[in-house]
Motif scaffolding. Structure first.
Motif, PDB file in Angstrom:
ATOM      1  N   GLN A  50     -11.176  -1.713 -49.464  1.00  0.00           N
ATOM      2  CA  GLN A  50      -9.643  -1.600 -49.157  1.00  0.00           C
ATOM      3  C   GLN A  50      -9.020  -2.554 -48.323  1.00  0.00           C
ATOM      4  O   GLN A  50      -9.395  -2.899 -47.468  1.00  0.00           O
ATOM      5  N   ASN A  51      -7.882  -2.944 -48.776  1.00  0.00           N
ATOM      6  CA  ASN A  51      -6.923  -3.846 -47.955  1.00  0.00           C
ATOM      7  C   ASN A  51      -5.429  -3.235 -48.230  1.00  0.00           C
ATOM      8  O   ASN A  51      -5.112  -2.213 -48.758  1.00  0.00           O
ATOM      9  N   THR A  52      -4.395  -4.064 -47.767  1.00  0.00           N
ATOM     10  CA  THR A  52      -3.164  -3.665 -47.732  1.00  0.00           C
ATOM     11  C   THR A  52      -2.509  -3.699 -49.356  1.00  0.00           C
ATOM     12  O   THR A  52      -1.590  -3.169 -49.688  1.00  0.00           O
ATOM     13  N   GLU A  53      -3.219  -4.250 -50.179  1.00  0.00           N
ATOM     14  CA  GLU A  53      -2.933  -4.342 -51.774  1.00  0.00           C
ATOM     15  C   GLU A  53      -3.469  -3.125 -52.245  1.00  0.00           C
ATOM     16  O   GLU A  53      -3.071  -3.219 -53.743  1.00  0.00           O
ATOM     17  N   PRO A 204      16.582   8.273 -39.027  1.00  0.00           N
ATOM     18  CA  PRO A 204      16.933   7.346 -39.943  1.00  0.00           C
ATOM     19  C   PRO A 204      15.722   6.632 -40.350  1.00  0.00           C
ATOM     20  O   PRO A 204      14.848   6.450 -39.873  1.00  0.00           O
ATOM     21  N   ARG A 205      15.845   6.413 -41.807  1.00  0.00           N
ATOM     22  CA  ARG A 205      14.451   5.530 -42.314  1.00  0.00           C
ATOM     23  C   ARG A 205      14.624   4.115 -41.685  1.00  0.00           C
ATOM     24  O   ARG A 205      15.522   3.560 -41.527  1.00  0.00           O
ATOM     25  N   ILE A 206      13.368   3.860 -41.509  1.00  0.00           N
ATOM     26  CA  ILE A 206      13.046   2.451 -41.025  1.00  0.00           C
ATOM     27  C   ILE A 206      12.652   1.518 -42.289  1.00  0.00           C
ATOM     28  O   ILE A 206      11.661   1.726 -43.039  1.00  0.00           O
ATOM     29  N   ASP A 207      13.377   0.520 -42.454  1.00  0.00           N
ATOM     30  CA  ASP A 207      13.130  -0.341 -43.563  1.00  0.00           C
ATOM     31  C   ASP A 207      12.126  -1.088 -43.297  1.00  0.00           C
ATOM     32  O   ASP A 207      12.144  -1.971 -42.650  1.00  0.00           O
ATOM     33  N   SER A 208      11.016  -0.747 -43.791  1.00  0.00           N
ATOM     34  CA  SER A 208       9.660  -1.838 -43.684  1.00  0.00           C
ATOM     35  C   SER A 208       8.785  -1.589 -44.915  1.00  0.00           C
ATOM     36  O   SER A 208       8.545  -0.523 -45.342  1.00  0.00           O
ATOM     37  N   ARG A 209       7.794  -2.633 -45.074  1.00  0.00           N
ATOM     38  CA  ARG A 209       6.838  -2.517 -45.942  1.00  0.00           C
ATOM     39  C   ARG A 209       5.544  -1.976 -45.220  1.00  0.00           C
ATOM     40  O   ARG A 209       4.510  -1.858 -45.957  1.00  0.00           O
ATOM     41  N   HIS A 210       5.437  -2.088 -43.965  1.00  0.00           N
ATOM     42  CA  HIS A 210       4.222  -1.602 -42.965  1.00  0.00           C
ATOM     43  C   HIS A 210       4.278  -0.343 -42.680  1.00  0.00           C
ATOM     44  O   HIS A 210       4.554   0.081 -41.832  1.00  0.00           O
ATOM     45  N   ALA A 245       7.401   4.749 -34.021  1.00  0.00           N
ATOM     46  CA  ALA A 245       7.320   3.617 -33.138  1.00  0.00           C
ATOM     47  C   ALA A 245       6.111   2.832 -33.581  1.00  0.00           C
ATOM     48  O   ALA A 245       6.364   1.763 -33.341  1.00  0.00           O
ATOM     49  N   ALA A 246       5.232   3.366 -34.187  1.00  0.00           N
ATOM     50  CA  ALA A 246       4.126   2.633 -34.648  1.00  0.00           C
ATOM     51  C   ALA A 246       4.572   1.862 -36.137  1.00  0.00           C
ATOM     52  O   ALA A 246       4.086   0.444 -36.161  1.00  0.00           O
ATOM     53  N   ILE A 247       5.623   2.242 -36.692  1.00  0.00           N
ATOM     54  CA  ILE A 247       6.202   1.590 -37.925  1.00  0.00           C
ATOM     55  C   ILE A 247       7.017   0.161 -37.383  1.00  0.00           C
ATOM     56  O   ILE A 247       6.806  -0.876 -37.710  1.00  0.00           O
ATOM     57  N   ARG A 248       7.714   0.825 -36.295  1.00  0.00           N
ATOM     58  CA  ARG A 248       8.763  -0.389 -35.682  1.00  0.00           C
ATOM     59  C   ARG A 248       7.713  -1.597 -35.048  1.00  0.00           C
ATOM     60  O   ARG A 248       8.258  -2.695 -35.056  1.00  0.00           O
ATOM     61  N   THR A 249       6.554  -1.303 -34.379  1.00  0.00           N
ATOM     62  CA  THR A 249       5.872  -2.345 -33.746  1.00  0.00           C
ATOM     63  C   THR A 249       4.895  -2.737 -34.697  1.00  0.00           C
ATOM     64  O   THR A 249       3.833  -3.344 -34.278  1.00  0.00           O
ATOM     65  N   ALA A 250       4.756  -2.434 -36.158  1.00  0.00           N
ATOM     66  CA  ALA A 250       3.805  -2.853 -36.974  1.00  0.00           C
ATOM     67  C   ALA A 250       3.540  -4.659 -36.792  1.00  0.00           C
ATOM     68  O   ALA A 250       4.338  -5.327 -36.579  1.00  0.00           O
ATOM     69  N   GLY A 258       1.467  -3.124 -45.461  1.00  0.00           N
ATOM     70  CA  GLY A 258       0.757  -3.550 -43.918  1.00  0.00           C
ATOM     71  C   GLY A 258       0.538  -2.233 -42.860  1.00  0.00           C
ATOM     72  O   GLY A 258       1.131  -1.115 -42.989  1.00  0.00           O
ATOM     73  N   PRO A 259      -0.239  -2.529 -42.007  1.00  0.00           N
ATOM     74  CA  PRO A 259      -0.925  -1.467 -41.165  1.00  0.00           C
ATOM     75  C   PRO A 259       0.296  -1.195 -40.208  1.00  0.00           C
ATOM     76  O   PRO A 259       1.093  -2.037 -39.911  1.00  0.00           O
ATOM     77  N   LEU A 260       0.116  -0.039 -39.486  1.00  0.00           N
ATOM     78  CA  LEU A 260       1.122   0.274 -38.376  1.00  0.00           C
ATOM     79  C   LEU A 260       0.799  -0.269 -36.892  1.00  0.00           C
ATOM     80  O   LEU A 260      -0.422  -0.844 -36.940  1.00  0.00           O
TER      81      LEU A 260
END
Length: 269
Positions: A50-53, A204-210, A245-250, A258-260
């Protein structure tokens, strides 16, 4: 001079699959438990390529060996909380249920489908999950597609989430934390239901692909809090704050989901 009593970290046994990319599964679980001051242990249910894809291949671990992993860990080290993730099939679910100790909080993340679409739980195993595991569960933490699969009904808004969480409670768990990240909108709602009532957590939703591994991470953070003796609502708040916080600091790794940033509580070198 008398020394103060030593405060031991909560022992959290993770029963789940391995993610070779490190963003979800056992790897995310162990990072989370450590980052929140716990001691993580594992019983591996499956290996994934497994990977991010996406998930490219799955190799299940025999159910008897899953059971033996749990047994030797619990016999020697014990556990203050147990968290399950990917269980794959009915035989593994039965093995896990047979080894669960009484009186230890159990957080069940009903992992069914990976973010890339790969099936991580056989459809024939859903009945075993309902029959053998949910009545033993302290907190069930489904996302919306998982809740829809368990209930056989669509969930389209916050009111429907509340009704669904109540219906899931009827399957036997002591509490349900229904995650609303799959609903569109600028605000994400999670619904916590137990016998005392309903509480909605909104942010609020955090806009991130991670966002790979957010479900694993939240459930493990919740298990760590419960293992440390936190009241349920407090453990949910801490777990949600940790994940956000883990999403914001990915770290930004990978071409896909992507990972957190699991180590945000630790700080830079």
């Amino acid at each position: 001079m008398t020394q103060p009593p030593r405060i031991l970290p909560p022992r959290v046994l993770i029963v789940a699959g391995s993610d070779s990319g490190g963003g979800a599964g056992l790897q995310a679980d162990l990072k989370t438990v450590l980052a929140l001051g716990g001691y993580g242990m594992t019983a591996v249910t499956a290996l994934t390529a497994q990977n991010t894809e996406g998930v490219h291949a799955v190799l299940p671990v025999p159910a008897d060996f899953v059971r033996r992993q749990m047994r030797v860990v619990l016999d020697d080290l014990g556990a203050d909380a147990i968290k399950t993730g990917m269980l794959k099939d009915a035989d593994i679910i039965a093995a896990v249920a047979a080894e669960l100790p009484d009186g230890v909080p159990l957080v069940v993340d009903p992992v069914m489908i990976a973010k890339g679409g790969a099936a991580l739980l056989d459809l024939t195993a859903i009945d075993a999950l309902k029959r053998l595991l949910l009545p033993r569960t302290t907190v069930l933490t489904p996302n919306l597609p998982e809740a829809e699969a368990l209930l056989g009904t669509a969930i389209g808004d916050l009111d429907a989430m509340k009704r669904a969480a109540e219906a899931l409670l009827g399957l036997g768990p002591a509490a349900v934390l229904l995650k609303g990240g799959h609903l569109p909108g600028e605000t994400v709602h999670d619904v916590l239901v137990d016998r005392s009532g309903v509480e909605v957590f909104s942010a609020p939703r955090i806009d991130s692909r991670h966002t790979h591994g957010t479900g694993c991470t939240l459930a493990s953070a919740l298990a760590t809090g419960l293992g440390a003796g936190c009241p349920l609502a407090d453990a949910v708040r801490r777990a949600r704050d940790y994940v956000r916080a883990a999403i914001r600091t990915a770290p930004g790794f990978g071409r896909g989901h992507g990972p957190l940033g699991h180590g945000h509580t630790v700080g830079p070198f």
